[in-house]
Design an enzyme around this catalytic site. Structure first.
Site, PDB file in Angstrom:
ATOM      1  N   TYR A 168      -2.213   9.910  12.504  1.00 54.70           N
ATOM      2  CA  TYR A 168      -2.862   8.626  12.239  1.00 54.70           C
ATOM      3  C   TYR A 168      -4.361   8.819  12.003  1.00 54.70           C
ATOM      4  O   TYR A 168      -4.916   8.342  11.010  1.00 54.70           O
ATOM      5  CB  TYR A 168      -2.625   7.669  13.405  1.00 54.70           C
ATOM      6  CG  TYR A 168      -3.472   6.420  13.354  1.00 54.70           C
ATOM      7  CD1 TYR A 168      -3.255   5.452  12.379  1.00 54.70           C
ATOM      8  CD2 TYR A 168      -4.500   6.205  14.275  1.00 54.70           C
ATOM      9  CE1 TYR A 168      -4.043   4.308  12.321  1.00 54.70           C
ATOM     10  CE2 TYR A 168      -5.282   5.067  14.224  1.00 54.70           C
ATOM     11  CZ  TYR A 168      -5.056   4.114  13.248  1.00 54.70           C
ATOM     12  OH  TYR A 168      -5.824   2.995  13.190  1.00 54.70           O
ATOM     13  N   ASP A 184     -11.631   4.685  15.718  1.00 58.65           N
ATOM     14  CA  ASP A 184     -12.184   5.719  16.589  1.00 58.65           C
ATOM     15  C   ASP A 184     -11.349   6.995  16.573  1.00 58.65           C
ATOM     16  O   ASP A 184     -11.826   8.062  16.977  1.00 58.65           O
ATOM     17  CB  ASP A 184     -12.257   5.207  18.026  1.00 58.65           C
ATOM     18  CG  ASP A 184     -10.893   4.815  18.568  1.00 58.65           C
ATOM     19  OD1 ASP A 184     -10.274   3.889  17.998  1.00 58.65           O
ATOM     20  OD2 ASP A 184     -10.435   5.426  19.548  1.00 58.65           O
ATOM     21  N   LEU A 192       0.803  -1.219   0.000  1.00 62.97           N
ATOM     22  CA  LEU A 192       0.000   0.000   0.000  1.00 62.97           C
ATOM     23  C   LEU A 192       0.838   1.272   0.000  1.00 62.97           C
ATOM     24  O   LEU A 192       0.296   2.363  -0.208  1.00 62.97           O
ATOM     25  CB  LEU A 192      -0.966   0.011   1.191  1.00 62.97           C
ATOM     26  CG  LEU A 192      -2.365  -0.563   0.892  1.00 62.97           C
ATOM     27  CD1 LEU A 192      -2.260  -2.053   0.555  1.00 62.97           C
ATOM     28  CD2 LEU A 192      -3.315  -0.351   2.052  1.00 62.97           C
ATOM     29  N   TRP A 220      -9.589   0.060  20.137  1.00 62.53           N
ATOM     30  CA  TRP A 220      -8.947  -0.675  21.239  1.00 62.53           C
ATOM     31  C   TRP A 220      -8.830  -2.162  20.905  1.00 62.53           C
ATOM     32  O   TRP A 220      -9.208  -3.036  21.683  1.00 62.53           O
ATOM     33  CB  TRP A 220      -9.723  -0.461  22.535  1.00 62.53           C
ATOM     34  CG  TRP A 220      -9.654   0.925  23.088  1.00 62.53           C
ATOM     35  CD1 TRP A 220      -9.462   2.092  22.393  1.00 62.53           C
ATOM     36  CD2 TRP A 220      -9.803   1.315  24.466  1.00 62.53           C
ATOM     37  NE1 TRP A 220      -9.482   3.163  23.239  1.00 62.53           N
ATOM     38  CE2 TRP A 220      -9.689   2.731  24.518  1.00 62.53           C
ATOM     39  CE3 TRP A 220     -10.040   0.612  25.644  1.00 62.53           C
ATOM     40  CZ2 TRP A 220      -9.782   3.448  25.708  1.00 62.53           C
ATOM     41  CZ3 TRP A 220     -10.146   1.324  26.826  1.00 62.53           C
ATOM     42  CH2 TRP A 220     -10.006   2.728  26.867  1.00 62.53           C
TER      43      TRP A 220
END
Length: 299
Positions: A126, A103, A38, A151
Protein backbone atom coordinates in the site's frame (compact mmCIF):
# COMPACT_ATOMS: atom_id res chain seq x y z
CA UNK A 1 -15.98 27.21 -6.91
CA UNK A 2 -16.71 23.74 -8.24
CA UNK A 3 -14.66 20.80 -6.92
CA UNK A 4 -14.70 17.38 -8.53
CA UNK A 5 -13.69 14.61 -6.14
CA UNK A 6 -12.94 11.10 -7.37
CA UNK A 7 -14.65 8.27 -5.52
CA UNK A 8 -18.14 8.34 -4.06
CA UNK A 9 -18.02 6.09 -0.99
CA UNK A 10 -14.69 6.99 0.62
CA UNK A 11 -14.44 8.87 3.90
CA UNK A 12 -12.96 12.01 2.35
CA UNK A 13 -15.30 12.12 -0.65
CA UNK A 14 -18.35 11.88 1.60
CA UNK A 15 -16.88 14.43 4.01
CA UNK A 16 -16.23 16.88 1.17
CA UNK A 17 -19.80 16.50 -0.05
CA UNK A 18 -21.09 17.18 3.47
CA UNK A 19 -18.81 20.15 4.11
CA UNK A 20 -19.98 21.84 0.92
CA UNK A 21 -23.64 21.74 1.93
CA UNK A 22 -25.02 25.21 2.55
CA UNK A 23 -21.90 27.02 1.32
CA UNK A 24 -23.15 29.44 -1.32
CA UNK A 25 -19.99 29.75 -3.38
CA UNK A 26 -18.97 26.08 -3.22
CA UNK A 27 -20.17 23.02 -5.08
CA UNK A 28 -18.62 19.56 -4.66
CA UNK A 29 -19.59 16.66 -6.87
CA UNK A 30 -18.23 13.14 -6.79
CA UNK A 31 -17.46 10.82 -9.68
CA UNK A 32 -16.80 7.14 -9.09
CA UNK A 33 -17.40 3.68 -10.44
CA UNK A 34 -18.67 2.75 -12.94
CA UNK A 35 -18.38 6.19 -14.55
CA UNK A 36 -14.82 6.72 -13.29
CA UNK A 37 -12.87 3.55 -12.50
CA UNK A 38 -9.24 3.96 -11.46
CA UNK A 39 -8.60 0.28 -12.16
CA UNK A 40 -9.06 1.21 -15.84
CA UNK A 41 -6.60 4.11 -16.26
CA UNK A 42 -6.94 4.10 -20.05
CA UNK A 43 -10.62 5.12 -19.73
CA UNK A 44 -10.10 8.01 -17.30
CA UNK A 45 -9.37 10.71 -19.88
CA UNK A 46 -12.67 9.99 -21.58
CA UNK A 47 -14.56 9.95 -18.29
CA UNK A 48 -13.21 13.37 -17.37
CA UNK A 49 -13.46 14.97 -20.81
CA UNK A 50 -15.52 18.13 -20.68
CA UNK A 51 -15.97 18.08 -16.91
CA UNK A 52 -16.78 21.58 -15.65
CA UNK A 53 -14.86 22.22 -12.43
CA UNK A 54 -12.29 24.54 -10.91
CA UNK A 55 -10.27 21.93 -8.96
CA UNK A 56 -9.99 18.14 -9.10
CA UNK A 57 -9.33 16.18 -5.88
CA UNK A 58 -8.21 12.58 -6.28
CA UNK A 59 -9.49 10.94 -3.11
CA UNK A 60 -10.18 7.54 -4.68
CA UNK A 61 -7.65 4.93 -3.61
CA UNK A 62 -7.05 1.28 -2.83
CA UNK A 63 -6.87 1.50 0.96
CA UNK A 64 -7.18 -2.14 2.06
CA UNK A 65 -3.68 -2.15 3.53
CA UNK A 66 -3.42 -5.85 4.37
CA UNK A 67 -5.27 -7.05 1.28
CA UNK A 68 -2.89 -5.08 -0.91
CA UNK A 69 -0.11 -7.49 0.06
CA UNK A 70 -1.88 -10.17 -1.99
CA UNK A 71 -3.24 -7.81 -4.66
CA UNK A 72 -0.26 -5.62 -5.56
CA UNK A 73 -1.24 -5.23 -9.21
CA UNK A 74 -4.72 -3.91 -8.38
CA UNK A 75 -3.32 -1.60 -5.70
CA UNK A 76 -0.75 -0.23 -8.18
CA UNK A 77 -3.38 0.22 -10.88
CA UNK A 78 -5.53 2.38 -8.59
CA UNK A 79 -2.96 4.18 -6.44
CA UNK A 80 -0.38 4.84 -9.15
CA UNK A 81 -1.66 4.36 -12.69
CA UNK A 82 -5.16 5.65 -11.92
CA UNK A 83 -3.85 8.65 -9.99
CA UNK A 84 -1.46 9.46 -12.83
CA UNK A 85 -4.26 9.31 -15.41
CA UNK A 86 -6.46 11.68 -13.38
CA UNK A 87 -3.52 14.07 -12.95
CA UNK A 88 -2.78 13.96 -16.67
CA UNK A 89 -6.40 14.79 -17.49
CA UNK A 90 -6.33 17.71 -15.04
CA UNK A 91 -3.07 19.02 -16.48
CA UNK A 92 -4.37 18.83 -20.06
CA UNK A 93 -7.44 20.83 -19.05
CA UNK A 94 -5.31 23.24 -16.97
CA UNK A 95 -7.34 22.44 -13.84
CA UNK A 96 -5.59 22.59 -10.43
CA UNK A 97 -5.13 19.12 -8.95
CA UNK A 98 -4.96 17.76 -5.40
CA UNK A 99 -3.74 14.23 -4.67
CA UNK A 100 -4.45 12.59 -1.31
CA UNK A 101 -1.60 10.48 0.06
CA UNK A 102 -0.53 8.84 3.30
CA UNK A 103 1.93 8.51 6.17
CA UNK A 104 2.60 4.96 4.94
CA UNK A 105 5.19 6.34 2.51
CA UNK A 106 7.55 6.43 5.55
CA UNK A 107 9.10 3.49 7.40
CA UNK A 108 8.17 4.89 10.81
CA UNK A 109 11.66 4.60 12.30
CA UNK A 110 12.31 8.31 12.82
CA UNK A 111 12.15 9.82 16.30
CA UNK A 112 9.98 12.90 15.99
CA UNK A 113 7.58 14.10 13.34
CA UNK A 114 8.26 13.46 9.67
CA UNK A 115 8.59 16.47 7.39
CA UNK A 116 8.18 16.65 3.65
CA UNK A 117 11.93 16.59 3.03
CA UNK A 118 12.44 13.24 4.79
CA UNK A 119 13.16 10.37 2.43
CA UNK A 120 10.22 8.00 1.94
CA UNK A 121 10.81 4.31 2.57
CA UNK A 122 7.45 2.48 2.59
CA UNK A 123 7.14 -0.87 4.35
CA UNK A 124 4.03 -2.18 2.62
CA UNK A 125 2.57 -2.65 -0.85
CA UNK A 126 0.00 0.00 0.00
CA UNK A 127 2.70 2.49 0.99
CA UNK A 128 4.80 1.67 -2.07
CA UNK A 129 1.88 2.15 -4.47
CA UNK A 130 0.89 5.44 -2.84
CA UNK A 131 4.47 6.70 -3.10
CA UNK A 132 4.58 5.63 -6.75
CA UNK A 133 1.35 7.57 -7.20
CA UNK A 134 2.88 10.69 -5.68
CA UNK A 135 5.82 10.51 -8.06
CA UNK A 136 3.59 9.89 -11.08
CA UNK A 137 1.32 12.79 -10.15
CA UNK A 138 4.24 15.19 -9.72
CA UNK A 139 5.54 14.23 -13.17
CA UNK A 140 2.12 14.53 -14.82
CA UNK A 141 0.94 17.69 -13.04
CA UNK A 142 3.88 19.73 -11.65
CA UNK A 143 1.48 22.32 -10.19
CA UNK A 144 -0.40 19.73 -8.12
CA UNK A 145 -0.65 19.76 -4.33
CA UNK A 146 -0.09 16.38 -2.69
CA UNK A 147 -1.59 16.10 0.80
CA UNK A 148 -0.38 13.31 3.07
CA UNK A 149 -2.65 12.46 5.96
CA UNK A 150 -2.88 9.67 8.55
CA UNK A 151 -5.12 7.69 10.92
CA UNK A 152 -8.29 8.90 9.20
CA UNK A 153 -11.68 8.28 10.79
CA UNK A 154 -15.19 9.68 10.35
CA UNK A 155 -18.88 8.76 10.53
CA UNK A 156 -18.48 7.22 7.06
CA UNK A 157 -17.07 4.01 5.62
CA UNK A 158 -14.75 1.68 7.49
CA UNK A 159 -12.35 3.05 10.09
CA UNK A 160 -10.81 2.42 13.50
CA UNK A 161 -13.43 4.30 15.50
CA UNK A 162 -16.33 2.40 13.95
CA UNK A 163 -14.51 -0.90 14.46
CA UNK A 164 -13.81 -0.21 18.14
CA UNK A 165 -17.43 0.70 18.85
CA UNK A 166 -18.73 -2.35 16.98
CA UNK A 167 -16.42 -4.73 18.85
CA UNK A 168 -17.26 -3.13 22.20
CA UNK A 169 -20.89 -4.14 21.73
CA UNK A 170 -19.94 -7.75 22.40
CA UNK A 171 -16.62 -7.62 24.27
CA UNK A 172 -15.63 -6.29 27.67
CA UNK A 173 -11.93 -6.02 26.80
CA UNK A 174 -10.12 -5.25 23.57
CA UNK A 175 -6.42 -5.61 22.79
CA UNK A 176 -5.09 -2.50 21.07
CA UNK A 177 -1.58 -1.70 19.86
CA UNK A 178 0.22 0.74 22.15
CA UNK A 179 3.62 1.12 20.50
CA UNK A 180 2.59 2.92 17.30
CA UNK A 181 2.12 6.69 17.47
CA UNK A 182 0.29 9.09 15.21
CA UNK A 183 -2.43 11.74 15.06
CA UNK A 184 -6.01 10.49 14.64
CA UNK A 185 -7.50 12.83 12.06
CA UNK A 186 -11.14 13.47 11.26
CA UNK A 187 -11.99 13.20 7.58
CA UNK A 188 -14.36 16.12 8.11
CA UNK A 189 -11.43 18.26 9.24
CA UNK A 190 -9.36 17.02 6.30
CA UNK A 191 -12.21 18.00 3.98
CA UNK A 192 -12.19 21.52 5.40
CA UNK A 193 -8.45 21.70 4.83
CA UNK A 194 -8.76 20.36 1.29
CA UNK A 195 -11.37 22.99 0.47
CA UNK A 196 -9.04 25.72 1.75
CA UNK A 197 -6.17 24.36 -0.36
CA UNK A 198 -8.48 24.13 -3.37
CA UNK A 199 -9.51 27.77 -2.96
CA UNK A 200 -5.85 28.81 -2.86
CA UNK A 201 -5.00 26.81 -5.98
CA UNK A 202 -8.01 28.15 -7.86
CA UNK A 203 -7.11 31.73 -6.94
CA UNK A 204 -3.33 31.42 -7.50
CA UNK A 205 -2.71 28.39 -9.74
CA UNK A 206 0.78 29.52 -10.72
CA UNK A 207 2.06 30.25 -7.21
CA UNK A 208 4.90 27.75 -6.68
CA UNK A 209 4.54 27.96 -2.88
CA UNK A 210 1.18 26.21 -3.20
CA UNK A 211 2.52 23.22 -5.15
CA UNK A 212 4.30 20.07 -4.04
CA UNK A 213 3.97 17.80 -1.02
CA UNK A 214 2.31 18.86 2.23
CA UNK A 215 1.38 17.07 5.44
CA UNK A 216 -2.19 17.44 6.73
CA UNK A 217 -3.12 15.79 10.02
CA UNK A 218 -4.60 16.79 13.34
CA UNK A 219 -2.21 18.20 15.95
CA UNK A 220 -0.88 15.40 18.15
CA UNK A 221 0.13 17.57 21.10
CA UNK A 222 3.12 17.19 23.38
CA UNK A 223 2.51 13.47 23.96
CA UNK A 224 1.73 11.66 20.74
CA UNK A 225 -1.20 9.26 21.09
CA UNK A 226 -1.08 5.55 20.31
CA UNK A 227 -3.87 3.43 18.89
CA UNK A 228 -4.62 2.38 22.47
CA UNK A 229 -4.90 6.03 23.54
CA UNK A 230 -7.25 6.69 20.63
CA UNK A 231 -9.39 3.69 21.59
CA UNK A 232 -9.67 4.92 25.18
CA UNK A 233 -10.73 8.36 23.96
CA UNK A 234 -13.38 6.75 21.75
CA UNK A 235 -14.75 4.65 24.61
CA UNK A 236 -14.76 7.61 26.99
CA UNK A 237 -16.87 9.59 24.52
CA UNK A 238 -19.15 6.62 23.92
CA UNK A 239 -19.72 5.99 27.65
CA UNK A 240 -20.71 9.63 28.13
CA UNK A 241 -23.33 9.15 25.43
CA UNK A 242 -24.61 5.85 26.81
CA UNK A 243 -22.91 3.85 24.08
CA UNK A 244 -20.72 0.73 24.18
CA UNK A 245 -17.27 0.75 25.75
CA UNK A 246 -14.58 -1.74 26.70
CA UNK A 247 -11.42 -1.96 28.72
CA UNK A 248 -8.32 -1.47 26.59
CA UNK A 249 -5.54 -4.00 27.00
CA UNK A 250 -2.34 -2.45 25.69
CA UNK A 251 -0.28 -4.76 23.49
CA UNK A 252 2.78 -4.47 21.26
CA UNK A 253 2.75 -4.55 17.48
CA UNK A 254 4.27 -8.02 17.74
CA UNK A 255 1.18 -9.11 19.66
CA UNK A 256 -1.07 -8.20 16.74
CA UNK A 257 0.60 -9.51 13.58
CA UNK A 258 -0.77 -8.31 10.24
CA UNK A 259 0.13 -9.12 6.62
CA UNK A 260 1.31 -5.53 6.04
CA UNK A 261 3.87 -3.83 8.26
CA UNK A 262 2.77 -0.56 9.87
CA UNK A 263 4.99 2.47 10.61
CA UNK A 264 5.96 2.71 14.28
CA UNK A 265 5.86 6.49 14.11
CA UNK A 266 3.26 8.15 11.86
CA UNK A 267 3.56 11.68 13.21
CA UNK A 268 3.66 14.24 10.39
CA UNK A 269 4.99 17.78 10.71
CA UNK A 270 2.34 20.06 9.18
CA UNK A 271 4.26 23.34 9.41
CA UNK A 272 4.71 23.70 5.65
CA UNK A 273 0.97 23.40 5.04
CA UNK A 274 0.21 26.17 7.54
CA UNK A 275 2.89 28.45 6.13
CA UNK A 276 1.93 27.99 2.47
CA UNK A 277 -1.84 27.47 2.62
CA UNK A 278 -2.81 28.87 6.01
CA UNK A 279 -4.34 25.53 7.02
CA UNK A 280 -4.02 24.13 10.53
CA UNK A 281 -6.24 21.27 11.69
CA UNK A 282 -7.38 21.09 15.34
CA UNK A 283 -5.89 18.97 18.12
CA UNK A 284 -6.70 15.30 17.64
CA UNK A 285 -9.03 15.01 20.66
CA UNK A 286 -11.36 17.82 19.56
CA UNK A 287 -13.57 16.02 17.00
CA UNK A 288 -13.70 12.60 18.68
CA UNK A 289 -16.88 13.09 20.72
CA UNK A 290 -18.87 14.49 17.80
CA UNK A 291 -17.84 11.70 15.45
CA UNK A 292 -18.59 9.03 18.08
CA UNK A 293 -22.01 10.61 18.59
CA UNK A 294 -22.71 10.40 14.87
CA UNK A 295 -21.50 6.82 14.60
CA UNK A 296 -23.76 5.80 17.49
CA UNK A 297 -26.72 7.63 15.97
CA UNK A 298 -26.26 5.80 12.69
CA UNK A 299 -25.81 2.34 14.21
Amino acid sequence: MRILVTGTEGQLARSLLEQAQGVNDLSVFALGRPDLDLTRPHAIAGALAGVDCDVIVNAAAYTAVDQAESEPDIAHAVNCDGAEAVAQAAARADIPFIQISTDYVFNGQKDGAWNEDDSPDPLSVYGKTKLAGEMAVQAAAPKAAILRTAWVYSPFGKNFAKTMLRLAESRDELSVVADQTGAPTSALDIAGGVIAVARNLAARPDDPALHGVFHMTAIAGSTAPTWADFAEQIFSASRALGGPSAQVRRISTAGYPTPAARPRNSLLDCTRLEQAHGVRLPFWEVPVANIVRRILADS
